[in-house]
Design an enzyme around this catalytic site. Sequence first.
Site, PDB file in Angstrom:
ATOM      1  N   GLN A   1    -110.624 -99.692  55.298  1.00  0.00           N
ATOM      2  CA  GLN A   1    -111.989 -99.854  56.248  1.00  0.00           C
ATOM      3  C   GLN A   1    -113.018 -99.328  55.400  1.00  0.00           C
ATOM      4  O   GLN A   1    -114.030 -98.718  55.941  1.00  0.00           O
ATOM      5  CB  GLN A   1    -111.930 -98.824  57.374  1.00  0.00           C
ATOM      6  CG  GLN A   1    -110.484 -99.437  58.432  1.00  0.00           C
ATOM      7  CD  GLN A   1    -110.654 -98.262  59.617  1.00  0.00           C
ATOM      8  OE1 GLN A   1    -111.337 -98.461  60.448  1.00  0.00           O
ATOM      9  NE2 GLN A   1    -109.623 -97.456  59.611  1.00  0.00           N
TER      10      GLN A   1
ATOM     11  N   ASP B   1    -102.984 -76.921  45.497  1.00  0.00           N
ATOM     12  CA  ASP B   1    -101.503 -76.223  45.916  1.00  0.00           C
ATOM     13  C   ASP B   1    -100.551 -76.433  44.753  1.00  0.00           C
ATOM     14  O   ASP B   1     -99.432 -76.834  45.154  1.00  0.00           O
ATOM     15  CB  ASP B   1    -101.098 -76.575  47.449  1.00  0.00           C
ATOM     16  CG  ASP B   1    -102.213 -76.081  48.390  1.00  0.00           C
ATOM     17  OD1 ASP B   1    -103.108 -75.287  48.001  1.00  0.00           O
ATOM     18  OD2 ASP B   1    -101.859 -75.964  49.427  1.00  0.00           O
TER      19      ASP B   1
ATOM     20  N   THR C   1     -99.446 -81.724  49.153  1.00  0.00           N
ATOM     21  CA  THR C   1     -98.545 -82.861  48.943  1.00  0.00           C
ATOM     22  C   THR C   1     -99.675 -83.981  49.444  1.00  0.00           C
ATOM     23  O   THR C   1    -100.576 -83.593  50.339  1.00  0.00           O
ATOM     24  CB  THR C   1     -97.281 -82.832  49.956  1.00  0.00           C
ATOM     25  OG1 THR C   1     -97.828 -82.491  51.379  1.00  0.00           O
ATOM     26  CG2 THR C   1     -96.310 -81.649  49.358  1.00  0.00           C
TER      27      THR C   1
ATOM     28  N   CYS D   1    -101.454 -81.033  52.614  1.00  0.00           N
ATOM     29  CA  CYS D   1    -102.762 -80.484  52.252  1.00  0.00           C
ATOM     30  C   CYS D   1    -103.829 -81.326  51.541  1.00  0.00           C
ATOM     31  O   CYS D   1    -105.021 -80.933  51.619  1.00  0.00           O
ATOM     32  CB  CYS D   1    -102.398 -79.060  51.325  1.00  0.00           C
ATOM     33  SG  CYS D   1    -101.362 -78.129  52.583  1.00  0.00           S
TER      34      CYS D   1
ATOM     35  N   LYS E   1    -105.970 -70.185  50.627  1.00  0.00           N
ATOM     36  CA  LYS E   1    -106.236 -70.711  51.980  1.00  0.00           C
ATOM     37  C   LYS E   1    -105.168 -70.658  52.637  1.00  0.00           C
ATOM     38  O   LYS E   1    -104.026 -70.819  52.418  1.00  0.00           O
ATOM     39  CB  LYS E   1    -106.542 -72.306  51.670  1.00  0.00           C
ATOM     40  CG  LYS E   1    -105.481 -73.232  51.021  1.00  0.00           C
ATOM     41  CD  LYS E   1    -105.976 -74.604  50.891  1.00  0.00           C
ATOM     42  CE  LYS E   1    -104.907 -75.536  50.617  1.00  0.00           C
ATOM     43  NZ  LYS E   1    -103.601 -75.713  51.505  1.00  0.00           N
TER      44      LYS E   1
HETATM   45  N1  TIU Z   1     -99.650 -77.684  50.240  1.00  0.00           N
HETATM   46  C1  TIU Z   1     -99.036 -78.272  51.307  1.00  0.00           C
HETATM   47  O1  TIU Z   1     -99.074 -79.535  51.243  1.00  0.00           O
HETATM   48  N2  TIU Z   1     -98.175 -77.630  52.006  1.00  0.00           N
HETATM   49  C2  TIU Z   1     -97.054 -78.106  52.416  1.00  0.00           C
HETATM   50  O2  TIU Z   1     -96.397 -77.460  53.465  1.00  0.00           O
HETATM   51  N3  TIU Z   1     -96.713 -79.386  52.476  1.00  0.00           N
HETATM   52  C3  TIU Z   1     -95.779 -80.140  52.824  1.00  0.00           C
HETATM   53  O3  TIU Z   1     -95.621 -81.325  52.752  1.00  0.00           O
HETATM   54  N4  TIU Z   1     -94.717 -79.532  53.492  1.00  0.00           N
END
Ligand code: TIU
Length: 222
Positions: free
Chosen positions: A202, A24, A158, A162, A129
């Site tokens: 772990q 993303d 992030t 995701c 996706k």
């Molecule tokens: N790609 C992804 O992580 N989508 C999000 O909406 N992330 C946020 O941290 N908002």
Amino acid sequence: MGVIAANPFDFSFTPARTALIVIDMQRDFAEAGGFGASLGNDVSRVTRIVPTVKRLIEGFRAAGVPVIHTMECHKPDLSDLSPAKRDRGNPTLRIGDLGPMGRVLISGEPGTEILPELAPIDGEVVIEKPGKGAFYATPLGEILKQWGTRQLVFAGVTTEVCVQTSMREANDRGFECLLAEDATESYFAEFKDATLKMIRAQGAIVGWTAPTDAVLQGLANA
Ligand code: TIU
């Protein structure tokens, strides 16, 4: 065989059974006027990792190991967008709304595109996706099965949303997963830090982490 000096211990991999998944890296999460900014986030944290993600992608291309890109997005008719996702949070722009970069997180719109510096090249798989995870409601699992892929290196944004969701999906599907520590970012420094720690805790309960330099070194020596 290759070995990446990783945490919590070395990550062994077979290049022919490995792929890089870049999650993303879209304009909507990195640019002012996009979805990430509309949620109230500081998107400059995302743009800062672009050169490192680019170096990682180029290393995989040079090694002949496949690069897969994902994009979080929905169909123009919103038939794959649940009310639970649409109504979450309090964004100034909701998914599907018309913003400065077109309709937010809709397939084919300018804001949904991958950042030009990281754009896929001919032959690379791009997964659209509708969820946070890259396997949910996508052909990714089937593609990796056909390729015989067993190991996955992750990058992108992030970290705790995701990327982590996709890694956990992959882990449960039997893949060995490594996250490139400096080629992923969160809007929250403490969430990134906690995610890296919980992934490798772990005895690598979800997977491994390593700096991009270590990943590229392992690839070059394999
Ligand atoms: N790609 C992804 O992580 N989508 C999000 O909406 N992330 C946020 O941290 N908002």
